[in-house]
Structure formats: structure tokens, C-alpha cells
Scaffold this active site. Structure first.
Site, PDB file in Angstrom:
ATOM      1  N   SER A   1      -3.004  -2.906   5.913  1.00 24.20           N
ATOM      2  CA  SER A   1      -4.341  -3.240   6.405  1.00 24.20           C
ATOM      3  C   SER A   1      -5.444  -2.393   5.787  1.00 24.20           C
ATOM      4  CB  SER A   1      -4.382  -3.084   7.932  1.00 24.20           C
ATOM      5  OG  SER A   1      -4.076  -1.749   8.288  1.00 24.20           O
TER       6      SER A   1
ATOM      7  N   LYS B   1      11.024  10.250  11.618  1.00 24.00           N
ATOM      8  CA  LYS B   1      10.490   8.895  11.527  1.00 24.00           C
ATOM      9  C   LYS B   1      11.566   7.853  11.819  1.00 24.00           C
ATOM     10  CE  LYS B   1       6.928   9.859   8.019  1.00 24.00           C
ATOM     11  NZ  LYS B   1       6.340   9.381   6.744  1.00 24.00           N
TER      12      LYS B   1
ATOM     13  N   ASN C   1       4.143   0.799   2.270  1.00 13.63           N
ATOM     14  CA  ASN C   1       3.992  -0.295   3.225  1.00 13.63           C
ATOM     15  C   ASN C   1       4.200  -1.640   2.535  1.00 13.63           C
ATOM     16  OD1 ASN C   1       2.659   1.258   5.677  1.00 13.63           O
ATOM     17  ND2 ASN C   1       1.632   1.966   3.816  1.00 13.63           N
TER      18      ASN C   1
ATOM     19  N   ARG D   1       0.860  -1.187   0.000  1.00 10.08           N
ATOM     20  CA  ARG D   1       0.000   0.000   0.000  1.00 10.08           C
ATOM     21  C   ARG D   1       0.895   1.235   0.000  1.00 10.08           C
ATOM     22  NH1 ARG D   1      -2.897   0.446   5.058  1.00 10.08           N
ATOM     23  NH2 ARG D   1      -1.463   2.149   5.550  1.00 10.08           N
TER      24      ARG D   1
ATOM     25  N   LYS E   1      11.987   2.937   6.301  1.00 12.02           N
ATOM     26  CA  LYS E   1      11.975   4.362   5.955  1.00 12.02           C
ATOM     27  C   LYS E   1      13.299   4.793   5.324  1.00 12.02           C
ATOM     28  CE  LYS E   1       7.879   4.895   7.803  1.00 12.02           C
ATOM     29  NZ  LYS E   1       7.650   3.465   8.148  1.00 12.02           N
TER      30      LYS E   1
ATOM     31  N   GLU F   1       6.886   0.313  11.653  1.00 12.08           N
ATOM     32  CA  GLU F   1       5.588   0.273  11.001  1.00 12.08           C
ATOM     33  C   GLU F   1       4.502   0.252  12.074  1.00 12.08           C
ATOM     34  OE1 GLU F   1       5.491   0.574   7.791  1.00 12.08           O
ATOM     35  OE2 GLU F   1       7.654   0.346   7.565  1.00 12.08           O
ATOM     36  N   GLY F   2       3.274   0.548  11.659  1.00 14.59           N
ATOM     37  CA  GLY F   2       2.146   0.375  12.561  1.00 14.59           C
ATOM     38  C   GLY F   2       1.601   1.633  13.183  1.00 14.59           C
TER      39      GLY F   2
ATOM     40  N   ARG G   1      -8.238   7.344   4.219  1.00 14.18           N
ATOM     41  CA  ARG G   1      -8.366   7.554   5.663  1.00 14.18           C
ATOM     42  C   ARG G   1      -8.568   9.037   5.939  1.00 14.18           C
ATOM     43  NH1 ARG G   1      -3.218   4.394   7.848  1.00 14.18           N
ATOM     44  NH2 ARG G   1      -2.444   5.165   5.870  1.00 14.18           N
TER      45      ARG G   1
ATOM     46  N   GLU H   1       4.444   7.222   2.751  1.00 18.94           N
ATOM     47  CA  GLU H   1       5.256   6.039   2.973  1.00 18.94           C
ATOM     48  C   GLU H   1       4.785   4.920   2.059  1.00 18.94           C
ATOM     49  OE1 GLU H   1       4.828   4.682   6.976  1.00 18.94           O
ATOM     50  OE2 GLU H   1       2.657   4.398   6.833  1.00 18.94           O
TER      51      GLU H   1
END
Length: 509
Positions: free
Chosen positions: A163, A406, A158, A134, A341, A410-411, A498, A156
């Protein structure tokens, strides 16, 4: 979570409009599959000690707006991004040069790399890798050029546990349903029309990717042959059950493929690799039927991306155990590391040759430049001229307000913003060695919108911003010794929008 493609931005949404919408939507069954388990702040532990209750995921009552041109461009270049990261994961030597810089300052990255090295010693038995990616973007418009067109800048990329593909399609359907039953107030129908609500294929497309890997694995490598399945490796407790369930139920209904959900912490309890089988098939015996054995074709990691999940040597043994098996991994350790990253920062270095290195054989210069145009300004924190410049910014409260720091994580919840950066940098020590485990990125400031969000049983309205995620599926061969094409399958796989509360910039006193 759903995108609505408009040329401009919406009017304010009043509390009366929100109340109208809620009072006119009698049938909330359309939200089926949009539930996640509630946080303890919403349902206290003493009320639900077993965490068996569920609550709908936060959703916007109105579709959030996103410029059509930016939306279409993000989807159009996704296959190039898929190929880029697949080829990075294939190129161990290129990846090693970058990852070894992090190994000295980041124990988590070092342990992941060590898993790869341990598997390499005994030899990989699976040459196929699956990526469910993603790429996340925000809209950017240069404030110094008020007449310029909006453009997308990548937040970013992923490569593990990408998800909400299950929920995203459901929310797209929710907004289309609300429009079809005339649930929206009379003040907004001129903006919300069917042509502005694109359909979202994320559930079908991501499920198709998993099914493709499953079929590529067959037949069984066990003696005698065993029935085949896909295993979702999940967290325990898992807050995103129904997002995963949307994919699992589609795999069964549309592809006749069994899926099981295995907590990462229970990996060694329920899976095994026969010591007498050089093919190393991964055998899964579900706890509800321990006498039944399945051979795992594909491991879909929705866990294993956070250091907190590796709280003992057994946790690392579990990841090594899975990585050395014959199951197709989504992702492999190398693909997981490719999503660091630091890799994003290296790719975005001005005048770097890396995009051409990986994409020039399959993409035109014009197409490569379209990918490059999505890069935001990202800097290392090291001894290079760019790194020293970035350290100067990160340690200066007067300059850091327009940046985000950063780590290689992740997450969510790991980033440091604005004026919090200088004291955090100071806490890392004076020698600057630990700085290298971070990158400094200029903040992308998208235009503010207004919307109303249904969360934990209530509705709140206010300023929000949108972050577009575009999913991609890619299946490829790992290793130069493999004959035939490197990339076997590659497609764009839907989207997620989002809607987030707008972060207020803090002023200096």
C-alpha cells in the site's frame, strides 16, 4: 512519507518552527488524496456512525532524511528482487518444500496452500501473474565501526497489498510545494533544496503495471464479448480509500480503464463464473447497476492477507472462486505465499545457494551479492543448529532485547519485540512445535532523526526513524509448460518513506 536525500541528519525541529509552518500554509488543497477514514479514537462512532467522514493521513511537515547512496542502491536492485520473487512463485516444488513445514503449525498458511491445491485439481486457466511488490529497508550502521558507511538492510518483502503508492507520491508533491512557497523556516532552507527532493513516480508506475496486465488479458473471453475492467479487492470497512483512488483515477484518466472497488466480503454476491464457459471469465455486476456486466481482466488484492478476513467457510470459498477464474491475479496464491517471512529467512541463510538458483541466468555474481548485502540476520525456530541457537535467544530475557519475533503475517501489528519475546514463546507451549511458525530477526537500529508529524488535527515533534519502501512491478508467465520468456515486464516503480516514532529499548531492572 516522502524522501529527502541528504548526506547527514537534520538539526532539531522546534515547536516554534512547526507553528510557523502551519501558520504559513493557508491552502491545504495540496493534501487532496491524502485522506483515510479516521480511527474511532479520533472520530467516535456516535459522532460518525456511518464512517462517512475522512481525515488526512499522518504526514511529516518536513521531509525526512535518508542517505542518498542507500536510497539509490535500494532502487537499483529492485528489479532483481522483482525477478527473484516472481521466479520463486513460479517454482511450485521449491515453494512446496518450505510451505509444507508451516502447514503443520499455521492454519492460515495451510488454508492458503489448500486453495492452490484445489485450483490445481481443476487446472489453472490463467498463465499470467502480476506482482506489485514493495521491498522495505532501514539504514544500518555498524556501531563497532564508527567510520563505516551506512547501508540498507531489508525489513521485509511485500507481495500482497503493498500500500501507500498513491499517498507516497502525493506527500512528495506536498513537500515540494511547501518548499516552492517558502513555507519552511529560515533556519532550515540550507538543508531543504529542490535537488534534495526527488520526484516520486509511484502513482504513474503502479498504474502502468495494472494497465499492462489489463492489456495482456484482452480480448474478452465471454460470449458475447463484455466490456473489460479491473477490480480492486478491498477491505470492509476500508481505511485506505484515497490511496487506492489515486491509482483508479489514473487508470481511467491516462489509460481509459474502468476500475471498481469490491469488498472481499462481497465477492460471491457480485461476481460469477459462467459454468458453460471453459475459459472461466470472472463477471462483475456492480451493485449500483446490477443489469450491467463487466469482465474482470485483473484482480488487485488490497485485502485477503489477514486471518481475520477469513471468518467463515464462505470467505475461503470466495478466495477459491477468484483464484480459479481467468482474471490475472495480483497476487496469485503462490505469490502471496512467496511473501511469507519463512521464505525471507530461507533466502538469508548464510552460504545458501538460493539466490544463485533463481538469479544466476540473468544477473552477474556482483549484482547478486548486492542483493545479498541487504539481508539482515534472520533465524528459524526449529531443530536445526541455527534454530536451537535462536530458541536459546528467544527464551532468554537477557539476550532477546536486540531481536524481533515475526509470525507469517502481513499488515502490521503482529511482531513481538525484545523483552516481550520470552513470555510469548513460553505461551506457545513446551513442545516447541508452534515455534516453527515464527522467525527471529536481529533488530535494525537506524540513526534517530527529529521531525514533526501532522496527525489527527495536531502536530507532535520528537525522535523518529525512517523506513524506505521501494515499489516494483513484474508481469510473468506461470508454469514451465508456457513457451516464451518467463518475465515479460519488470521495473522499479517509485518509493515510500515512512517516518515512525522511535521505539525505546527497555532496560533490564
Amino acid at each position: 512519507m516522502a524522501a529527502s536525500i541528504y548526506p547527514d541528519y537534520p538539526p532539531d525541529l522546534t515547536s516554534e518552527q512547526s507553528a510557523y509552518l502551519l501558520s504559513n500554509v493557508k491552502d491545504w488543497s495540496i493534501l487532496n488524496g491524502l485522506a483515510v477514514r479516521p480511527s474511532l479514537s479520533f472520530v467516535p462512532k456516535e459522532v460518525d456512525p456511518s464512517r462517512s467522514l475522512a481525515v488526512t493521513a499522518p504526514v511529516t511537515l518536513f521531509p525526512s532524511l535518508f542517505p542518498r547512496r542507500c536510497f539509490e542502491e535500494a532502487r537499483a536492485i529492485q528489479t532483481a528482487y522483482n525477478e527473484l520473487y516472481a521466479l520463486i512463485a513460479r517454482d511450485e516444488e521449491w515453494l512446496r518444500e518450505i510451505i509444507e513445514e508451516l502447514v503443520e503449525v499455521d492454519d492460515f498458511i495451510a488454508n492458503l496452500w489448500n486453495v492452490h491445491l484445489e485450483v490445481k485439481k481443476v487446472g489453472y486457466v490463467q498463465s499470467l501473474s502480476l506482482g506489485i511488490f514493495r521491498s522495505d529497508y532501514m539504514v544500518h550502521k555498524d556501531p563497532s565501526q564508527p567510520d563505516s558507511n551506512p547501508e540498507i538492510k531489508q525489513v521485509e518483502f511485500n507481495t500482497i497489498a503493498s500500500s501507500f503508492g498513491g499517498l507516497a507520491a502525493k506527500v512528495s508533491g506536498l513537500h515540494s510545494h511547501l518548499l516552492s512557497i517558502s513555507a519552511y523556516p529560515s533556519t532550515v532552507p540550507t538543508l531543504i533544496t529542490k535537488s534534495f527532493l526527488p520526484s516520486n513516480p509511484s502513482i504513474a508506475s503502479i498504474s502502468q503495471g495494472l494497465a499492462t496486465a489489463h492489456r495482456a488479458y484482452a480480448p474478452s473471453k465471454s460470449h458475447p464479448p463484455l466490456p473489460l475492467c479491473i477490480v480492486f479487492v478491498v477491505q470492509d470497512p476500508e481505511n485506505n480509500v484515497f490511496d487506492q483512488h489515486a491509482l483508479g483515477s489514473t487508470l481511467l484518466a491516462d489509460h481509459n480503464i474502468l476500475t471498481f472497488r469490491l469488498p472481499f466480503s462481497a465477492t460471491l454476491a457480485y461476481t460469477s463464473i459462467p459454468s458453460d464457459n471453459p475459459s472461466r471469465p470472472l463477471i462483475y455486476k456492480p451493485p449500483h447497476s446490477p443489469s450491467t456486466a463487466y469482465e474482470v481482466t485483473t484482480l488487485y488484492f488490497r485485502a485477503g492477507y489477514a486471518p481475520t478476513e477469513y471468518n467463515s467457510s464462505e470467505s475461503w470459498n470466495a478466495r477459491l472462486h477468484l483464484e480459479r477464474s481467468a482474471a490475472i491475479k495480483c497476487p496469485t496464491i503462490l505469490t502471496h505465499l512467496a511473501g511469507s517471512k519463512k521464505i525471507q529467512q530461507v533466502l538469508t541463510t548464510p552460504s545458501s545457494p538460493h539466490l544463485e538458483r533463481f538469479l544466476s541466468s540473468t544477473s552477474s555474481a556482483e549484482y547478486i551479492n548486492r542483493v545479498r548485502a541487504t539481508f539482515a540476520a534472520i533465524y528459524p525456530l526449529d531443530d536445526t543448529a541455527a534454530g536451537k541457537h535462536a530458541i536459546g535467544i528467544a527464551t532468554d530475557a537477557g539476550k532477546a532485547s536486540g531481536y524481533v519475533l515475526k509470525p507469517q503475517r502481513e499488515g502490521g501489528g503482529n511482531n513481538i519485540y525484545g523483552l516481550k519475546i520470552p513470555p510469548f514463546i513460553k505461551s506457545l507451549g513446551e513442545d516447541g512445535k508452534k515455534y516453527r511458525g515464527h522467525i527471529l530477526m536481529e533488530l535494525i537500529e537506524p540513526p534517530a532523526l527529529r521531525n514533526s508529524v501532522f496527525r489527527n488535527g495536531g502536530v507532535t515533534s520528537g525522535e523518529v526513524i525512517g523506513e524506505l519502501g521501494v515499489y516494483g512491478v513484474c508481469l510473468w508467465h506461470y508454469g514451465e509448460e508456457v513457451a516464451g520468456p518467463k518475465i515479460l515486464e519488470n521495473w522499479e516503480a517509485g518509493f515510500l518513506l515512512r517516518t515512525k516514532g522511535r521505539r525505546k529499548a527497555k532496560k533490564e531492572a
